[in-house]
Design an enzyme around this catalytic site. Sequence first.
Site, mmCIF file in Angstrom:
data_model
loop_
_atom_site.group_PDB
_atom_site.id
_atom_site.type_symbol
_atom_site.label_atom_id
_atom_site.label_comp_id
_atom_site.label_asym_id
_atom_site.label_seq_id
_atom_site.Cartn_x
_atom_site.Cartn_y
_atom_site.Cartn_z
ATOM 1 N N ARG A 13 0.814 -1.214 0.000
ATOM 2 C CA ARG A 13 0.000 0.000 0.000
ATOM 3 C C ARG A 13 0.848 1.264 0.000
ATOM 4 O O ARG A 13 0.329 2.358 -0.243
ATOM 5 C CB ARG A 13 -1.003 -0.041 1.160
ATOM 6 C CG ARG A 13 -2.097 -1.078 0.952
ATOM 7 C CD ARG A 13 -3.124 -1.045 2.064
ATOM 8 N NE ARG A 13 -2.561 -1.374 3.348
ATOM 9 C CZ ARG A 13 -2.482 -2.591 3.870
ATOM 10 N NH1 ARG A 13 -2.946 -3.618 3.183
ATOM 11 N NH2 ARG A 13 -1.945 -2.790 5.050
ATOM 12 N N GLU A 31 3.072 -5.400 13.199
ATOM 13 C CA GLU A 31 2.031 -5.493 14.237
ATOM 14 C C GLU A 31 1.424 -6.894 14.308
ATOM 15 O O GLU A 31 1.143 -7.390 15.383
ATOM 16 C CB GLU A 31 0.948 -4.445 13.932
ATOM 17 C CG GLU A 31 -0.019 -4.219 15.082
ATOM 18 C CD GLU A 31 -1.149 -3.277 14.697
ATOM 19 O OE1 GLU A 31 -1.138 -2.711 13.598
ATOM 20 O OE2 GLU A 31 -2.062 -3.135 15.527
HETATM 21 P P1 AMP Z 1 4.524 -1.631 11.486
HETATM 22 O O1 AMP Z 1 5.734 -2.337 10.963
HETATM 23 O O2 AMP Z 1 4.016 -2.246 12.756
HETATM 24 O O3 AMP Z 1 4.744 -0.135 11.603
HETATM 25 O O4 AMP Z 1 3.353 -1.886 10.458
HETATM 26 C C1 AMP Z 1 3.271 -1.149 9.277
HETATM 27 C C2 AMP Z 1 2.801 -1.985 8.133
HETATM 28 O O5 AMP Z 1 1.731 -2.849 8.500
HETATM 29 C C3 AMP Z 1 2.300 -1.102 7.029
HETATM 30 O O6 AMP Z 1 2.835 -1.585 5.805
HETATM 31 C C4 AMP Z 1 0.799 -1.217 7.087
HETATM 32 O O7 AMP Z 1 0.281 -1.375 5.791
HETATM 33 C C5 AMP Z 1 0.506 -2.443 7.928
HETATM 34 N N1 AMP Z 1 -0.382 -2.168 9.064
HETATM 35 C C6 AMP Z 1 -0.045 -2.253 10.374
HETATM 36 N N2 AMP Z 1 -1.084 -2.018 11.161
HETATM 37 C C7 AMP Z 1 -2.113 -1.744 10.347
HETATM 38 C C8 AMP Z 1 -3.489 -1.398 10.573
HETATM 39 N N3 AMP Z 1 -4.006 -1.307 11.816
HETATM 40 N N4 AMP Z 1 -4.260 -1.158 9.486
HETATM 41 C C9 AMP Z 1 -3.751 -1.253 8.249
HETATM 42 N N5 AMP Z 1 -2.482 -1.595 7.974
HETATM 43 C C10 AMP Z 1 -1.665 -1.834 8.996
#
Ligand code: AMP
Length: 179
Positions: A65, A102
């Site tokens: 995305r 996450e």
């Molecule tokens: P992080 O590495 O935890 O910062 O997660 C970021 C990545 O996970 C991004 O590429 C987002 O597209 C996806 N992501 C994490 N949490 C969400 C959420 N609550 N909603 C949508 N996409 C998420």
Amino acid sequence: MSHTQTIEQELKHVIADIPDFPKDGILFKDISPIFLDANLCSKITDSFCNSLEEEPDMICAIESRGFFFGILIANQLKKPLIMVRKQGKLPGEVVAVSYDLEYNKGVLEIQKNKIKKDAKIMVHDDVLATGGTAAAAARLIQQEGGNVISFSFLMELEFLNGRNLLNGFDADILSLVSY
Ligand code: AMP
């Protein structure tokens, strides 16, 4: 949509909350409705480009995305774009790094020798959650000799403190909406 609404208000209006997707306990932020509104896409791209403290030499956009506004920003700034992809998607020689996010674990890759030494790089993705994905992308870029000067996101999930993980890169962190 009223003309007086800020980008932040417009985004909050269209970004949908999807509970328990893709796993129980995750409140997924669905950005799909943004792409139904071409004017909003232009405004978002302008907002990113006008908020830059320093113009990057290249944009590195994170799968998948991150690709949407990554390419729109790169195109508006007339700068090249590099794809940061999940393992096994990029042909040729790649450099790789493991990362936590996450709700998953994985490996990110970029093609080797695509970043000029000391090139100023903006890392772009849709969501800053824990920061693990963006930090992994930044480590890859540094490994390849790039200089990460900024991170940009459509939104930031503040309660997950992703900024703390990115602070070590000494780069600007821009998000259009915070939750
Ligand atoms: P992080 O590495 O935890 O910062 O997660 C970021 C990545 O996970 C991004 O590429 C987002 O597209 C996806 N992501 C994490 N949490 C969400 C959420 N609550 N909603 C949508 N996409 C998420």
